[in-house]
Design a protein around this motif. Structure first.
Motif, PDB file in Angstrom:
ATOM      1  N   ARG A  24       0.838  -1.203   0.000  1.00  0.00           N
ATOM      2  CA  ARG A  24       0.000   0.000   0.000  1.00  0.00           C
ATOM      3  C   ARG A  24       0.874   1.254   0.000  1.00  0.00           C
ATOM      4  NH1 ARG A  24      -5.116  -0.500  -1.504  1.00  0.00           N
ATOM      5  NH2 ARG A  24      -6.099   0.781   0.110  1.00  0.00           N
ATOM      6  N   SER A  71      -7.434  -9.418   7.041  1.00  0.00           N
ATOM      7  CA  SER A  71      -7.850 -10.502   6.141  1.00  0.00           C
ATOM      8  C   SER A  71      -9.198 -10.202   5.512  1.00  0.00           C
ATOM      9  CB  SER A  71      -7.918 -11.829   6.911  1.00  0.00           C
ATOM     10  OG  SER A  71      -6.658 -12.201   7.404  1.00  0.00           O
ATOM     11  N   ASN A 122     -10.626  -7.281   5.089  1.00  0.00           N
ATOM     12  CA  ASN A 122     -10.514  -6.136   4.171  1.00  0.00           C
ATOM     13  C   ASN A 122      -9.949  -6.581   2.831  1.00  0.00           C
ATOM     14  OD1 ASN A 122     -10.506  -3.509   3.219  1.00  0.00           O
ATOM     15  ND2 ASN A 122      -8.578  -2.981   4.222  1.00  0.00           N
ATOM     16  N   ALA A 123      -8.844  -7.328   2.864  1.00  0.00           N
ATOM     17  CA  ALA A 123      -8.223  -7.781   1.616  1.00  0.00           C
ATOM     18  C   ALA A 123      -9.163  -8.666   0.817  1.00  0.00           C
ATOM     19  CB  ALA A 123      -6.930  -8.533   1.935  1.00  0.00           C
ATOM     20  N   ALA A 124      -9.856  -9.569   1.493  1.00  0.00           N
ATOM     21  CA  ALA A 124     -10.744 -10.506   0.797  1.00  0.00           C
ATOM     22  C   ALA A 124     -11.955  -9.808   0.200  1.00  0.00           C
ATOM     23  CB  ALA A 124     -11.189 -11.598   1.758  1.00  0.00           C
ATOM     24  N   SER A 125     -12.548  -8.893   0.946  1.00  0.00           N
ATOM     25  CA  SER A 125     -13.748  -8.217   0.446  1.00  0.00           C
ATOM     26  C   SER A 125     -13.423  -7.261  -0.698  1.00  0.00           C
ATOM     27  CB  SER A 125     -14.465  -7.479   1.578  1.00  0.00           C
ATOM     28  OG  SER A 125     -13.613  -6.520   2.175  1.00  0.00           O
ATOM     29  N   LEU A 126     -12.289  -6.584  -0.613  1.00  0.00           N
ATOM     30  CA  LEU A 126     -11.898  -5.689  -1.708  1.00  0.00           C
ATOM     31  C   LEU A 126     -11.608  -6.503  -2.968  1.00  0.00           C
ATOM     32  CD1 LEU A 126      -9.586  -3.076   0.066  1.00  0.00           C
ATOM     33  CD2 LEU A 126     -12.047  -2.973  -0.350  1.00  0.00           C
ATOM     34  N   LYS A 127     -10.963  -7.649  -2.795  1.00  0.00           N
ATOM     35  CA  LYS A 127     -10.679  -8.514  -3.936  1.00  0.00           C
ATOM     36  C   LYS A 127     -11.959  -9.035  -4.574  1.00  0.00           C
ATOM     37  CE  LYS A 127      -7.885 -12.563  -5.236  1.00  0.00           C
ATOM     38  NZ  LYS A 127      -6.972 -13.618  -4.730  1.00  0.00           N
ATOM     39  N   SER A 128     -13.012  -9.171  -3.762  1.00  0.00           N
ATOM     40  CA  SER A 128     -14.296  -9.682  -4.259  1.00  0.00           C
ATOM     41  C   SER A 128     -15.193  -8.587  -4.810  1.00  0.00           C
ATOM     42  CB  SER A 128     -15.026 -10.425  -3.134  1.00  0.00           C
ATOM     43  OG  SER A 128     -14.278 -11.543  -2.712  1.00  0.00           O
ATOM     44  N   SER A 188     -13.470   0.247  -1.678  1.00  0.00           N
ATOM     45  CA  SER A 188     -12.684   0.451  -0.460  1.00  0.00           C
ATOM     46  C   SER A 188     -13.382   1.362   0.534  1.00  0.00           C
ATOM     47  CB  SER A 188     -11.308   1.021  -0.812  1.00  0.00           C
ATOM     48  OG  SER A 188     -11.432   2.259  -1.487  1.00  0.00           O
TER      49      SER A 188
END
Length: 329
Positions: free
Chosen positions: A65, A305, A307-313, A317
């Motif tokens: 980031r 975890s 945050n990363a997973a939901s943004l990837k899905s 943001s």
């Protein structure tokens, strides 16, 4: 004096030796924040133009980031005029953070390692806050710890705290061995920017680990005040290690559209519910994040975890809001 411009066009001046976040607060502009120590990562913003200088370690900011132009506003000073991809939170503008005297009104043991403490303030000096915010309690010998408020605003001004016992914790010794009714304490608040934004989306995903349920409980109590037709679809994912740490029943809070998912990461043989981790269960149950917002509170590991997973899905943001519990004893 450098000037900071937000993405909605608002501007404020900031001393070159002060953090961007402090500069905003001095000018009565509230930005996303929580711990103010660089650990939780909630105050992450992207610098679109200009230069900044780190004032302290940005523990909650990943190298990836940082390379993408993000900084933590509580850790960085502007050394030129800058533009950041952030908007202010007008809901916080009228709330005054100050130190209140308080007495212990009740102490309730919720489990072997968790107590609920209710504090009352003087009738003419009630705290005004948004459901989801926290306070910093000042106890014996100047000890100071942060605790989320576990109730929605009440007419009597009382606040409830959910306190987890920490092994060898200095404040834990007070709460679990010494605290008694009518003890005089002080607390500073309200603090943080963890609250539900409006207008409400169609669906809210609420994530919690351990006593991270406290601000989620406050949010649910607040949403329960809305007429049934105005309440969004609510999915709560609450994770703990052991069954005895599931210390209350969120389904009793009055929300008509609430589905509660309880998870244990280290269940005993008698547990018949879901097993595993909150962030994994969210992805298992939700294939899309359309017209949705996520509110997560608890361990830093869970929040990172999730945050990363939901943004990837596909979750934008700005639709992920969090309040990470930073360890202290």
């Amino acid at each position: 004096m450098p000037e900071v411009t937000l993405s909605n066009g608002k501007c404020f001046s900031c001393e070159s030796d002060a953090s961007i976040l402090d500069g905003a607060l001095v000018n009565k502009i509230a930005l996303e924040h929580s711990c103010k120590t660089g650990q939780c990562g909630v105050c992450e913003v992207k610098v679109l133009d200009g230069r900044t200088l780190p004032l302290k370690p940005e523990i909650g900011l990943s190298k990836a980031r940082l390379e993408q132009g993000y900084v933590l506003s509580c850790c960085r000073a502007a050394i030129t005029d800058i533009e950041i991809d952030a908007e202010d939170l007008p809901e916080l503008a009228e709330l005054k953070t100050k130190t209140y005297p308080a007495r212990i009104d009740s102490i309730q043991r919720l489990s072997q390692s968790i107590v609920a403490v209710t504090l009352r303030t003087p009738p003419n000096d009630k705290i005004h806050f948004l459901a989801g915010q926290y306070v910093s309690v000042i106890g014996p010998n100047g000890l100071r710890r942060s605790y989320s408020i576990a109730n929605a605003p009440r007419a009597d001004g009382k606040i409830e705290l959910h306190i987890k016992q920490v092994e060898a914790g200095a404040f834990s010794k007070y709460w679990f061995e010494q605290a008694k009714l009518n003890d005089l304490l002080r607390f500073e608040g309200p603090l943080g920017s963890f609250f539900v934004r409006t207008p409400l989306p169609k669906k809210l995903l609420l994530l919690a680990t351990g006593t991270g349920l406290a601000p989620i409980k406050a949010i649910l109590e607040n949403l329960a005040k809305l007429p049934p037709g105005e309440q969004p679809e609510l999915k709560l994912y609450w994770g703990s290690r052991y069954e005895e740490e599931i210390y209350c029943d969120p389904s009793s809070l009055g929300c008509c559209n609430l589905k509660v998912n309880l998870l244990l990461s280290q269940p005993a043989g008698t547990w018949t519910g879901r097993k595993g981790y909150v962030q994994d269960a969210v992805l298992e149950d939700n294939s899309t994040f359309d017209d949705c917002a996520v509110y997560a509170c608890g361990s830093i590991k869970m929040i990172e975890s999730a945050n990363a997973a939901s943004l990837k899905s596909g979750l934008p943001s700005h639709k992920f809001h969090s309040d990470a519990f930073v360890s202290s004893i």
